[in-house]
Design a protein around this motif. Structure first.
Motif, PDB file in Angstrom:
ATOM      1  N   PRO A  76       0.786  -1.217   0.000  1.00  0.00           N
ATOM      2  CA  PRO A  76       0.000   0.000   0.000  1.00  0.00           C
ATOM      3  C   PRO A  76       0.836   1.294   0.000  1.00  0.00           C
ATOM      4  O   PRO A  76       0.277   2.385  -0.036  1.00  0.00           O
ATOM      5  CB  PRO A  76      -0.790  -0.099   1.290  1.00  0.00           C
ATOM      6  N   THR A  77       2.155   1.187   0.041  1.00  0.00           N
ATOM      7  CA  THR A  77       2.997   2.386   0.086  1.00  0.00           C
ATOM      8  C   THR A  77       2.789   3.247  -1.140  1.00  0.00           C
ATOM      9  O   THR A  77       2.567   4.452  -1.037  1.00  0.00           O
ATOM     10  CB  THR A  77       4.483   1.990   0.203  1.00  0.00           C
ATOM     11  N   LEU A  78       2.898   2.631  -2.307  1.00  0.00           N
ATOM     12  CA  LEU A  78       2.645   3.297  -3.582  1.00  0.00           C
ATOM     13  C   LEU A  78       1.696   2.408  -4.371  1.00  0.00           C
ATOM     14  O   LEU A  78       1.908   1.201  -4.457  1.00  0.00           O
ATOM     15  CB  LEU A  78       3.945   3.499  -4.365  1.00  0.00           C
ATOM     16  N   GLU A  79       0.667   3.024  -4.943  1.00  0.00           N
ATOM     17  CA  GLU A  79      -0.344   2.256  -5.648  1.00  0.00           C
ATOM     18  C   GLU A  79      -0.248   2.477  -7.158  1.00  0.00           C
ATOM     19  O   GLU A  79       0.342   3.456  -7.614  1.00  0.00           O
ATOM     20  CB  GLU A  79      -1.728   2.641  -5.131  1.00  0.00           C
ATOM     21  N   ASP A  80      -0.842   1.573  -7.896  1.00  0.00           N
ATOM     22  CA  ASP A  80      -0.861   1.666  -9.353  1.00  0.00           C
ATOM     23  C   ASP A  80      -1.407   3.023  -9.777  1.00  0.00           C
ATOM     24  O   ASP A  80      -2.466   3.448  -9.311  1.00  0.00           O
ATOM     25  CB  ASP A  80      -1.732   0.542  -9.921  1.00  0.00           C
ATOM     26  N   GLY A  81      -0.662   3.721 -10.623  1.00  0.00           N
ATOM     27  CA  GLY A  81      -1.089   5.032 -11.110  1.00  0.00           C
ATOM     28  C   GLY A  81      -0.554   6.209 -10.320  1.00  0.00           C
ATOM     29  O   GLY A  81      -0.684   7.353 -10.752  1.00  0.00           O
ATOM     30  N   ASP A  82       0.030   5.962  -9.141  1.00  0.00           N
ATOM     31  CA  ASP A  82       0.637   7.060  -8.375  1.00  0.00           C
ATOM     32  C   ASP A  82       1.749   7.690  -9.211  1.00  0.00           C
ATOM     33  O   ASP A  82       2.443   7.008  -9.961  1.00  0.00           O
ATOM     34  CB  ASP A  82       1.235   6.568  -7.062  1.00  0.00           C
ATOM     35  N   ARG A  83       1.918   8.987  -9.059  1.00  0.00           N
ATOM     36  CA  ARG A  83       3.015   9.713  -9.721  1.00  0.00           C
ATOM     37  C   ARG A  83       3.963  10.181  -8.636  1.00  0.00           C
ATOM     38  O   ARG A  83       3.541  10.710  -7.604  1.00  0.00           O
ATOM     39  CB  ARG A  83       2.476  10.905 -10.507  1.00  0.00           C
ATOM     40  N   VAL A  84       5.260   9.963  -8.873  1.00  0.00           N
ATOM     41  CA  VAL A  84       6.276  10.291  -7.869  1.00  0.00           C
ATOM     42  C   VAL A  84       7.396  11.125  -8.482  1.00  0.00           C
ATOM     43  O   VAL A  84       7.619  11.077  -9.695  1.00  0.00           O
ATOM     44  CB  VAL A  84       6.866   9.011  -7.232  1.00  0.00           C
TER      45      VAL A  84
ATOM     46  N   LEU B  87      13.157  -5.472  -2.341  1.00  0.00           N
ATOM     47  CA  LEU B  87      11.895  -6.207  -2.306  1.00  0.00           C
ATOM     48  C   LEU B  87      10.746  -5.220  -2.457  1.00  0.00           C
ATOM     49  O   LEU B  87      10.849  -4.075  -2.012  1.00  0.00           O
ATOM     50  CB  LEU B  87      11.732  -6.968  -0.987  1.00  0.00           C
ATOM     51  N   GLY B  88       9.655  -5.685  -3.046  1.00  0.00           N
ATOM     52  CA  GLY B  88       8.443  -4.887  -3.094  1.00  0.00           C
ATOM     53  C   GLY B  88       7.709  -5.015  -1.776  1.00  0.00           C
ATOM     54  O   GLY B  88       7.840  -6.016  -1.067  1.00  0.00           O
ATOM     55  N   ASP B  89       6.929  -4.007  -1.436  1.00  0.00           N
ATOM     56  CA  ASP B  89       6.164  -4.051  -0.186  1.00  0.00           C
ATOM     57  C   ASP B  89       5.007  -5.041  -0.264  1.00  0.00           C
ATOM     58  O   ASP B  89       4.570  -5.574   0.747  1.00  0.00           O
ATOM     59  CB  ASP B  89       5.627  -2.658   0.159  1.00  0.00           C
TER      60      ASP B  89
ATOM     61  N   PRO C 287      -2.118  10.742  -6.505  1.00  0.00           N
ATOM     62  CA  PRO C 287      -3.219  11.693  -6.492  1.00  0.00           C
ATOM     63  C   PRO C 287      -2.999  12.797  -5.451  1.00  0.00           C
ATOM     64  O   PRO C 287      -2.359  12.584  -4.424  1.00  0.00           O
ATOM     65  CB  PRO C 287      -4.445  10.848  -6.168  1.00  0.00           C
ATOM     66  N   PHE C 288      -3.559  13.956  -5.742  1.00  0.00           N
ATOM     67  CA  PHE C 288      -3.352  15.129  -4.896  1.00  0.00           C
ATOM     68  C   PHE C 288      -3.795  14.911  -3.451  1.00  0.00           C
ATOM     69  O   PHE C 288      -3.187  15.451  -2.530  1.00  0.00           O
ATOM     70  CB  PHE C 288      -4.075  16.353  -5.458  1.00  0.00           C
ATOM     71  N   ASN C 289      -4.819  14.117  -3.239  1.00  0.00           N
ATOM     72  CA  ASN C 289      -5.304  13.900  -1.869  1.00  0.00           C
ATOM     73  C   ASN C 289      -4.432  12.919  -1.078  1.00  0.00           C
ATOM     74  O   ASN C 289      -4.695  12.668   0.086  1.00  0.00           O
ATOM     75  CB  ASN C 289      -6.757  13.444  -1.866  1.00  0.00           C
ATOM     76  N   GLU C 290      -3.380  12.379  -1.711  1.00  0.00           N
ATOM     77  CA  GLU C 290      -2.474  11.454  -1.024  1.00  0.00           C
ATOM     78  C   GLU C 290      -1.017  11.864  -1.171  1.00  0.00           C
ATOM     79  O   GLU C 290      -0.130  11.018  -1.206  1.00  0.00           O
ATOM     80  CB  GLU C 290      -2.677  10.038  -1.565  1.00  0.00           C
ATOM     81  N   ILE C 291      -0.760  13.162  -1.238  1.00  0.00           N
ATOM     82  CA  ILE C 291       0.622  13.653  -1.325  1.00  0.00           C
ATOM     83  C   ILE C 291       1.388  13.172  -0.102  1.00  0.00           C
ATOM     84  O   ILE C 291       0.892  13.248   1.026  1.00  0.00           O
ATOM     85  CB  ILE C 291       0.650  15.190  -1.450  1.00  0.00           C
ATOM     86  N   ALA C 292       2.606  12.648  -0.322  1.00  0.00           N
ATOM     87  CA  ALA C 292       3.384  12.101   0.792  1.00  0.00           C
ATOM     88  C   ALA C 292       4.870  12.248   0.505  1.00  0.00           C
ATOM     89  O   ALA C 292       5.298  12.258  -0.640  1.00  0.00           O
ATOM     90  CB  ALA C 292       3.048  10.628   0.998  1.00  0.00           C
ATOM     91  N   ILE C 293       5.659  12.343   1.603  1.00  0.00           N
ATOM     92  CA  ILE C 293       7.107  12.393   1.465  1.00  0.00           C
ATOM     93  C   ILE C 293       7.799  11.341   2.312  1.00  0.00           C
ATOM     94  O   ILE C 293       8.988  11.140   2.206  1.00  0.00           O
ATOM     95  CB  ILE C 293       7.679  13.791   1.838  1.00  0.00           C
ATOM     96  N   ASP C 294       7.072  10.631   3.143  1.00  0.00           N
ATOM     97  CA  ASP C 294       7.673   9.651   4.043  1.00  0.00           C
ATOM     98  C   ASP C 294       7.250   8.256   3.629  1.00  0.00           C
ATOM     99  O   ASP C 294       6.092   7.891   3.730  1.00  0.00           O
ATOM    100  CB  ASP C 294       7.237   9.934   5.472  1.00  0.00           C
ATOM    101  N   PHE C 295       8.202   7.470   3.149  1.00  0.00           N
ATOM    102  CA  PHE C 295       7.875   6.126   2.684  1.00  0.00           C
ATOM    103  C   PHE C 295       8.561   5.080   3.542  1.00  0.00           C
ATOM    104  O   PHE C 295       8.706   3.982   3.287  1.00  0.00           O
ATOM    105  CB  PHE C 295       8.275   5.955   1.209  1.00  0.00           C
TER     106      PHE C 295
END
Length: 176
Positions: free
Chosen positions: A39-47, A137-139, A168-176
């Protein structure tokens, strides 16, 4: 009028040159394709990937990186083992240097693809990860293609560290 047009053309060319230089040497964007980091990064997320960070600092365990697979697209994975580490997975628990990792980001543990492994079964000669090599490894372990499939990755193949999810804008994040 001609002078104003020339000034606009020069300004646009300078702006384009700056954008090209930033994308070539400093930062770039990637789109996450697939569920291997869920769930850290989902399909379609832009980073946004910092391409120069490893010129000034070391690659650390738990960094989320993008690297060139030399097979098809680039991959986004989490660094689990760094040079000098011993790594193995037993009964769905990853051990680094003999200690179990606390991996709160791994939530998909009921499915099938959670193979036990040692460095030896991944094709590594010796007991530790060699210099310039990393285990990733993938999460979302059941569906992730990672070091269990293609072995260790070379430092030279690492493009950079994921530092910002902006879509997506509603899930902006910097800590993974």
């Amino acid at each position: 009028m001609a002078k104003e047009i020339r000034e606009w053309i020069v300004a646009i060319l300078i702006a384009l040159a700056v954008v090209i230089l930033v994308r070539m040497f400093l930062f770039t964007t990637y789109s996450v394709d697939g569920l291997s980091m869920d769930p850290t990064l989902e399909d379609g997320d832009r980073v946004i990937v910092n391409k120069f960070i490893y010129d000034i600092s070391d690659i650390d365990r738990d960094d989320v990186i993008v690297f060139d697979s030399h097979q098809d697209a680039s991959y986004v994975k989490r660094v689990i083992g760094v040079p000098g580490d011993t790594v193995e997975m037993k009964d769905r628990v990853v051990y680094v240097n003999g200690e179990a990792l606390s991996e709160d980001y791994v939530v998909h543990q009921g499915e099938t693809y959670l193979d036990n492994f040692t460095l030896e079964t991944l094709g590594v000669e010796g007991d530790t990860i060699p210099e310039g090599q990393y285990l990733v490894l993938g999460d979302n372990r059941p569906v992730s293609r990672d070091s269990r499939d293609f072995g260790l990755i070379s430092e030279s193949d690492i493009i950079g560290e994921v530092q910002l999810r902006f879509w997506p804008f509603n899930e902006i994040a910097i800590d993974f």
